[in-house]
Design a protein around this motif. Structure first.
Motif, PDB file in Angstrom:
ATOM      1  N   GLY A  85       8.596  22.208 -12.733  1.00  0.00           N
ATOM      2  CA  GLY A  85       7.511  21.937 -13.682  1.00  0.00           C
ATOM      3  C   GLY A  85       7.835  20.806 -14.646  1.00  0.00           C
ATOM      4  N   ILE A  86       8.701  19.887 -14.213  1.00  0.00           N
ATOM      5  CA  ILE A  86       9.074  18.744 -15.061  1.00  0.00           C
ATOM      6  C   ILE A  86       8.198  17.549 -14.695  1.00  0.00           C
ATOM      7  N   GLU A  87       7.701  16.839 -15.723  1.00  0.00           N
ATOM      8  CA  GLU A  87       6.925  15.630 -15.481  1.00  0.00           C
ATOM      9  C   GLU A  87       7.782  14.608 -14.722  1.00  0.00           C
ATOM     10  N   THR A  88       7.155  13.813 -13.883  1.00  0.00           N
ATOM     11  CA  THR A  88       7.892  12.787 -13.143  1.00  0.00           C
ATOM     12  C   THR A  88       8.603  11.833 -14.101  1.00  0.00           C
ATOM     13  N   GLU A  89       7.862  11.454 -15.174  1.00  0.00           N
ATOM     14  CA  GLU A  89       8.468  10.585 -16.188  1.00  0.00           C
ATOM     15  C   GLU A  89       8.350  11.299 -17.528  1.00  0.00           C
ATOM     16  N   PRO A  90       9.326  12.137 -17.889  1.00  0.00           N
ATOM     17  CA  PRO A  90       9.189  12.979 -19.083  1.00  0.00           C
ATOM     18  C   PRO A  90       8.964  12.139 -20.347  1.00  0.00           C
TER      19      PRO A  90
ATOM     20  N   ALA B 216       0.843  -1.203   0.000  1.00  0.00           N
ATOM     21  CA  ALA B 216       0.000   0.000   0.000  1.00  0.00           C
ATOM     22  C   ALA B 216       0.881   1.257   0.000  1.00  0.00           C
ATOM     23  N   LEU B 217       1.964   1.207   0.763  1.00  0.00           N
ATOM     24  CA  LEU B 217       2.862   2.379   0.808  1.00  0.00           C
ATOM     25  C   LEU B 217       3.499   2.621  -0.566  1.00  0.00           C
TER      26      LEU B 217
ATOM     27  N   ILE C  98      12.288   4.466  -4.164  1.00  0.00           N
ATOM     28  CA  ILE C  98      12.753   4.736  -5.528  1.00  0.00           C
ATOM     29  C   ILE C  98      11.495   4.691  -6.378  1.00  0.00           C
ATOM     30  N   ALA C  99      11.265   5.720  -7.186  1.00  0.00           N
ATOM     31  CA  ALA C  99      10.048   5.777  -8.009  1.00  0.00           C
ATOM     32  C   ALA C  99      10.438   5.980  -9.461  1.00  0.00           C
ATOM     33  N   GLY C 100       9.748   5.275 -10.356  1.00  0.00           N
ATOM     34  CA  GLY C 100      10.054   5.398 -11.783  1.00  0.00           C
ATOM     35  C   GLY C 100       9.268   4.395 -12.593  1.00  0.00           C
ATOM     36  N   PRO C 101       9.720   4.113 -13.830  1.00  0.00           N
ATOM     37  CA  PRO C 101       9.010   3.172 -14.691  1.00  0.00           C
ATOM     38  C   PRO C 101       8.942   1.768 -14.081  1.00  0.00           C
TER      39      PRO C 101
ATOM     40  N   ARG D 254       1.592   7.019  -6.604  1.00  0.00           N
ATOM     41  CA  ARG D 254       0.480   7.938  -6.936  1.00  0.00           C
ATOM     42  C   ARG D 254       0.877   9.377  -6.593  1.00  0.00           C
ATOM     43  N   TRP D 255       1.470   9.566  -5.434  1.00  0.00           N
ATOM     44  CA  TRP D 255       1.886  10.920  -5.006  1.00  0.00           C
ATOM     45  C   TRP D 255       2.921  11.497  -5.979  1.00  0.00           C
ATOM     46  N   LYS D 256       3.900  10.678  -6.339  1.00  0.00           N
ATOM     47  CA  LYS D 256       4.972  11.181  -7.199  1.00  0.00           C
ATOM     48  C   LYS D 256       4.548  11.275  -8.666  1.00  0.00           C
ATOM     49  N   GLY D 257       3.432  10.607  -9.024  1.00  0.00           N
ATOM     50  CA  GLY D 257       3.035  10.568 -10.433  1.00  0.00           C
ATOM     51  C   GLY D 257       3.923   9.621 -11.226  1.00  0.00           C
TER      52      GLY D 257
END
Ligand SMILES: Cc1ncc(COP(=O)(O)O)c(C=O)c1O
Length: 411
Positions: A225-230, A88-89, A253-256, A95-98
């Motif tokens: 103003g940069i997208e989390t995953e440009p 869940a975390l 760690i957040a990403g693809p 979700r928070w980081k997009g």
């Protein structure tokens, strides 16, 4: 000491150089007023930027998690340590980081070691800002990749070094988002532009940016103003801690999704270490909610930091401009910085001296931080203590180089 030849001499050397460190004992909640070694202080040295570490809702969430899942996670995530709370975390952070996906580790140190040592190896080149945190430096060392250290926040120097490494299998740029000892922000748009030209990936360590920068507190990328995953851009991977603005401990760690899945399979700090405890995970889950739901904390923090920074500059201290709650008061040599810290201590202000190897010789400092929980009176008292100290001692700038080209954490 049998078997440890030379240790006593080395310890003596550290003492003589003013570099011996001792532990201070906190006896209260980690709010703006603390009791340390039996005395009350105004605290302006913690990373509890949003004042969440003492929040009753986080404490309650930790207790509830312990009731449901016990005190220990009993094993690594891949064996017995993965609860519904851990998943869940991770979903909540993504979700928070997009971001598409996220993974949680026990500390930020481990997360940085995981990234560098798993994504880079022999035949690869890591490009690392000279003021990066020690955990990135250690990750670089453990990766066995070639490490090229570029000048602090300097995309041109980075580009020059990338141009020399066109033959490498992978090129990975790693930077603090907010630099931990200086409080300045990495020029992420410029770094991404360079990365695109040289087909490099970018990793941003947002230990001090997460929860603090950007409208939703997403951190350095949101600040610019940069997208989390440009879209169509270089891989941008986000590391952040749960130990600073979130007021708990641990890191993400957040990403693809494929990169996160790969790290879960290959990152040794994830595989070979016990999962974060239920209390930590339960409290962190609540903290992410509060980071999003209470933007007033960021606004208050920004306002207090701006006021205190301006006041210290007005008093004549060597304090660079910056948009974050990390306010470095650069004094110079060890003895002088220790004297300022002692004077602040007498005034009831807790702000220890930061010395080598945390910062380069000659740029010792008092690293002042504010939190959203400080009152106007706290800020006024911190400023008054500095003013009295300044009147007696004064400060002066300085800078030095140590180690392998990295300037911090090389001891
Ligand atoms: C920029 C940076 N990265 C990583 C870390 C390590 O995080 P942790 O304390 O959770 O191990 C820290 C501070 O501790 C930091 O300042």
């Amino acid at each position: 000491m049998i078997g440890l030849a030379g240790l006593r001499e080395e310890m003596e050397g550290l003492r003589k150089a003013g570099l011996w460190r001792t532990l201070r004992r906190f006896e209260s909640l980690p709010g703006p007023r603390v009791v340390v070694d039996g005395r009350e202080y105004i605290l302006c040295a913690s990373n509890n930027y949003l004042g969440l570490a003492e929040d009753p809702r986080l404490r309650e969430a930790a207790v509830e998690a312990v009731r449901r899942f016990g005190t220990g996670s009993t094993g690594s995530r891949l064996i017995t340590g993965n609860t519904v709370l851990h998943e869940a975390l991770e979903e909540r952070i993504a979700r928070w980081k997009g971001a598409e996906a996220a993974m949680v580790l026990a500390t930020g140190y481990m997360a940085n070691v995981a990234i560098a040592s798993t994504l880079a190896g022999r035949g690869d080149v890591i490009f690392s800002d000279e003021l990066n945190h020690a955990s990135i430096i250690d990750g670089c060392r453990m990766s066995r990749a070639e490490v090229r250290v570029y000048r602090h926040a300097d995309p041109r120097d980075l580009e020059r070094r990338l141009a020399e490494a066109r033959g490498a299998r992978r090129r990975i740029i790693i930077t603090d988002g907010v630099f931990s000892m200086d409080g300045d922000v990495a020029p992420l748009p410029d770094l991404l532009a360079v990365a695109r030209r040289y087909e490099a990936a970018v990793v941003v360590d947002d230990a001090h940016g997460g929860g603090v920068l950007g409208e939703r507190g997403r951190g350095t990328a949101e600040y610019f103003g940069i997208e989390t995953e440009p879209e169509g851009g270089p891989l941008l991977l986000h590391m952040g801690t749960l130990s600073k603005a979130a007021g708990v401990e641990g890191a993400y760690i957040a990403g693809p999704r494929p990169v996160i899945a790969y790290l879960q399979n290959r990152a040794r700090p994830f595989i070979f270490s016990t999962a974060p405890s239920p209390a930590t995970v339960g409290a962190a889950l609540r903290a992410i909610d509060l980071i999003e739901e209470e933007p007033w904390r960021r606004r208050r923090l920004e306002d207090l930091a701006r006021r205190l920074r301006a006041e210290l500059r007005r008093q004549g201290w060597n304090v660079p401009e910056g948009p974050t709650p990390i306010i470095p008061v650069i004094v110079g040599d060890v003895e002088e910085t220790l004297a300022v810290a002692r004077r602040l201590d007498e005034e009831g202000v807790f702000a220890p001296a930061i010395r080598p190897p945390t910062v380069p010789a000659g740029s010792c400092r008092i690293r002042v931080t504010v939190t959203a929980a400080h009152s106007d009176e706290d800020i006024a008292r911190i400023a008054a203590a500095f003013e009295r100290c300044r009147a007696e001692k004064g400060g002066r700038p300085g800078a030095g180089m140590v180690g392998d080209g990295h300037r911090y954490g090389c001891g």
